[in-house]
Design a protein around this motif. Structure first.
Motif, PDB file in Angstrom:
ATOM      1  N   GLY A   1       0.818  -1.206   0.000  1.00  0.00           N
ATOM      2  CA  GLY A   1       0.000   0.000   0.000  1.00  0.00           C
ATOM      3  C   GLY A   1       0.851   1.256   0.000  1.00  0.00           C
ATOM      4  N   ALA A   2       1.911   1.261   0.780  1.00  0.00           N
ATOM      5  CA  ALA A   2       2.806   2.428   0.825  1.00  0.00           C
ATOM      6  C   ALA A   2       3.506   2.653  -0.504  1.00  0.00           C
TER       7      ALA A   2
ATOM      8  N   GLU B   1      11.050  -7.765  -2.915  1.00  0.00           N
ATOM      9  CA  GLU B   1       9.608  -7.869  -2.740  1.00  0.00           C
ATOM     10  C   GLU B   1       9.300  -9.228  -2.116  1.00  0.00           C
ATOM     11  N   ALA B   2       8.814  -9.196  -0.887  1.00  0.00           N
ATOM     12  CA  ALA B   2       8.503 -10.418  -0.153  1.00  0.00           C
ATOM     13  C   ALA B   2       7.004 -10.677  -0.239  1.00  0.00           C
ATOM     14  N   MET B   3       6.631 -11.757  -0.915  1.00  0.00           N
ATOM     15  CA  MET B   3       5.216 -12.085  -1.104  1.00  0.00           C
ATOM     16  C   MET B   3       4.697 -12.823   0.130  1.00  0.00           C
ATOM     17  N   SER B   4       3.698 -12.254   0.778  1.00  0.00           N
ATOM     18  CA  SER B   4       3.194 -12.830   2.019  1.00  0.00           C
ATOM     19  C   SER B   4       1.686 -12.611   2.109  1.00  0.00           C
ATOM     20  N   TYR B   5       1.163 -12.713   3.308  1.00  0.00           N
ATOM     21  CA  TYR B   5      -0.269 -12.528   3.520  1.00  0.00           C
ATOM     22  C   TYR B   5      -0.497 -12.132   4.968  1.00  0.00           C
TER      23      TYR B   5
ATOM     24  N   GLY C   1       7.905 -14.531   0.987  1.00  0.00           N
ATOM     25  CA  GLY C   1       8.089 -13.856   2.268  1.00  0.00           C
ATOM     26  C   GLY C   1       7.759 -14.702   3.476  1.00  0.00           C
ATOM     27  N   ASN C   2       7.154 -15.875   3.276  1.00  0.00           N
ATOM     28  CA  ASN C   2       6.874 -16.789   4.381  1.00  0.00           C
ATOM     29  C   ASN C   2       7.932 -17.878   4.502  1.00  0.00           C
ATOM     30  N   ASP C   3       8.932 -17.804   3.653  1.00  0.00           N
ATOM     31  CA  ASP C   3      10.051 -18.748   3.645  1.00  0.00           C
ATOM     32  C   ASP C   3      11.234 -18.056   4.324  1.00  0.00           C
TER      33      ASP C   3
ATOM     34  N   ASN D   1       4.718  -7.421   0.550  1.00  0.00           N
ATOM     35  CA  ASN D   1       3.491  -7.434  -0.241  1.00  0.00           C
ATOM     36  C   ASN D   1       2.555  -8.483   0.341  1.00  0.00           C
ATOM     37  N   ASN D   2       1.673  -8.031   1.233  1.00  0.00           N
ATOM     38  CA  ASN D   2       0.789  -8.974   1.928  1.00  0.00           C
ATOM     39  C   ASN D   2      -0.615  -9.018   1.336  1.00  0.00           C
ATOM     40  N   GLY D   3      -0.782  -8.428   0.160  1.00  0.00           N
ATOM     41  CA  GLY D   3      -2.045  -8.565  -0.548  1.00  0.00           C
ATOM     42  C   GLY D   3      -3.095  -7.518  -0.270  1.00  0.00           C
ATOM     43  N   TYR D   4      -2.906  -6.726   0.800  1.00  0.00           N
ATOM     44  CA  TYR D   4      -3.916  -5.738   1.164  1.00  0.00           C
ATOM     45  C   TYR D   4      -3.288  -4.450   1.672  1.00  0.00           C
ATOM     46  N   ALA D   5      -3.861  -3.332   1.262  1.00  0.00           N
ATOM     47  CA  ALA D   5      -3.561  -2.030   1.857  1.00  0.00           C
ATOM     48  C   ALA D   5      -4.768  -1.704   2.734  1.00  0.00           C
TER      49      ALA D   5
END
Length: 393
Positions: A188-189, A276-280, A249-251, A215-219
């Motif tokens: 989001g930022a 860019e760490a892909m997470s949730y 990002g979860n690894d 990057n957790n999927g939501y702002a």
């Protein structure tokens, strides 16, 4: 015109549009969900001692988040932001740095501060804004800061730390320091103007900064699909001419390895890197948010399987670096310690009123002194409305 900045491709004689999704961005994965390694995956620089410290930090993070959300619900603190499901991003990246590196966080990187050694008592004092709080009660809960641990104090305005990180890293470069800056922010930022200004500044001036996007999927309640249509945040790093890597990002092992490699590069080359760490985000955005209004239980359940703590636990068990007995003992001990710390910190007195007007000017100016005296008179008039004893006025 300087054409050196352009990488000319094949010459065409008819207009050809470039599709922003035409370039595939690989994602680094080392650790599988069951704790085994992917075939041919290479571990980061990590021994049993460091792995154990990382795992204990993850556990501390999980327990602190659980207890402080509960404390907010009980009215004991005013606000909290947990990082449920995202703990590996901050803890793993901190493990890939050195103590002299500067950390500029957004607001969900308490794990990096934990790894650096910020104590349970220091966390509690900050969240309860008592007289032992390093910020003297001037910040809302979770706006941590520690000069000793090279952790810049968090501020509320979104994205301001991004250009600040570029400038701070430029100073490190000019001084020839053996240190880098890491700057955390969410997807989001990355929609803020400061993101673009900061990355361009870092790229042009060639400074040793790691831009770490969670990057957790939501702002908050806005999903990524409504924020942008490009290929994530990594594609923007490429667009600014910055070395970029996308990771799971979860690894935790992928996070550590990517950060170690990024630090080595930015320090040697004096150039930035984007991770860019892909997470949730499994939990709410904050204690002021209810995620049930914008996402489903099924979606959350799917991501529960990607729990970064469980994944690392399985890897540790497989290496015989950890045991189920240690697991039970650790979490029981942490829960007891956090509950005990809450009871102690909430009873510590608030900072003195005088601290409201200090630390900005060498001598308190007259207009602030007048306002302070007016505040004291107001509190004396309505003593039941303020948690300050008459003896501290």
């Amino acid at each position: 015109m300087n054409t050196d900045v352009y990488n000319e491709g094949p010459v065409v004689h008819e207009p050809v549009f470039i599709d922003g999704h035409s370039v595939e961005i690989p994602i680094l994965k080392i650790l599988q969900l069951d704790g085994s390694l992917y075939p041919n995956a290479k571990l980061p620089l990590l021994d049993q001692a460091l792995a154990t410290k990382v795992y204990k930090t993850l556990a501390f993070h999980r327990v602190l988040d659980e207890r402080m959300v509960a404390a907010q619900r009980q009215g004991r603190i005013s606000f909290y932001m947990s990082a449920l499901g995202e703990e590996a991003a901050s803890v793993g990246s901190a493990a890939g740095l050195e103590p002299q590196d500067m950390i500029m966080a957004q607001y969900r990187e308490q794990g990096a501060l934990m790894f650096r050694g910020f104590s349970l008592e220091q966390f509690m004092n900050q969240m309860f804004s008592n007289e032992k709080d390093l910020g003297k009660g001037r910040q809302m809960p979770i706006h941590y800061g520690s000069k000793e641990l090279n952790y810049m104090t968090i501020s509320s305005p979104l994205g301001t730390q991004i250009p600040q990180a570029a400038g701070y890293a430029y100073g490190q470069k000019l001084q020839g320091l053996d240190a880098v800056t890491i700057c955390y922010f969410g997807d989001g930022a990355a929609s803020e103007g400061d993101f673009h200004a900061g990355l361009n500044m870092a790229a042009v001036h060639q400074v040793p900064v790691i831009f770490f996007c969670r990057n957790n999927g939501y702002a908050i309640s806005t999903p990524s699909s409504e924020q942008y249509v490009g290929n994530g945040i990594a594609s923007r790093g490429v667009g600014y001419g910055i070395k970029t890597i996308r990771i799971d990002g979860n690894d935790i092992l992928a996070v550590i390895k990517a950060t170690q490699m990024a630090r080595e590069y930015v320090l040697a080359e004096n150039k930035p890197v984007v991770i860019e760490a892909m997470s949730y985000r499994l939990g709410a955005h904050s204690t002021s948010d209810d995620p049930s209004g914008y996402r489903t239980r099924e979606e959350e359940a799917k991501w529960q399987e990607n729990d970064p703590i469980l994944r690392m636990k399985n890897w540790m068990l497989g290496n015989e670096w950890w045991s189920e007995e240690q697991e039970v003992e650790l979490f029981e001990k942490l829960r007891e310690q956090v509950l005990a710390a809450v009871k102690v910190s909430e009873k510590i007195a608030k900072p003195s009123l005088e601290s409201l007007v200090t630390d900005v000017y060498h001598d308190v100016p007259h207009h602030l002194q007048v306002q302070l005296e007016q505040l004291k008179e107001h509190i004396k008039k309505y003593p039941d409305d303020y948690p300050i004893s008459a003896g501290r006025l």
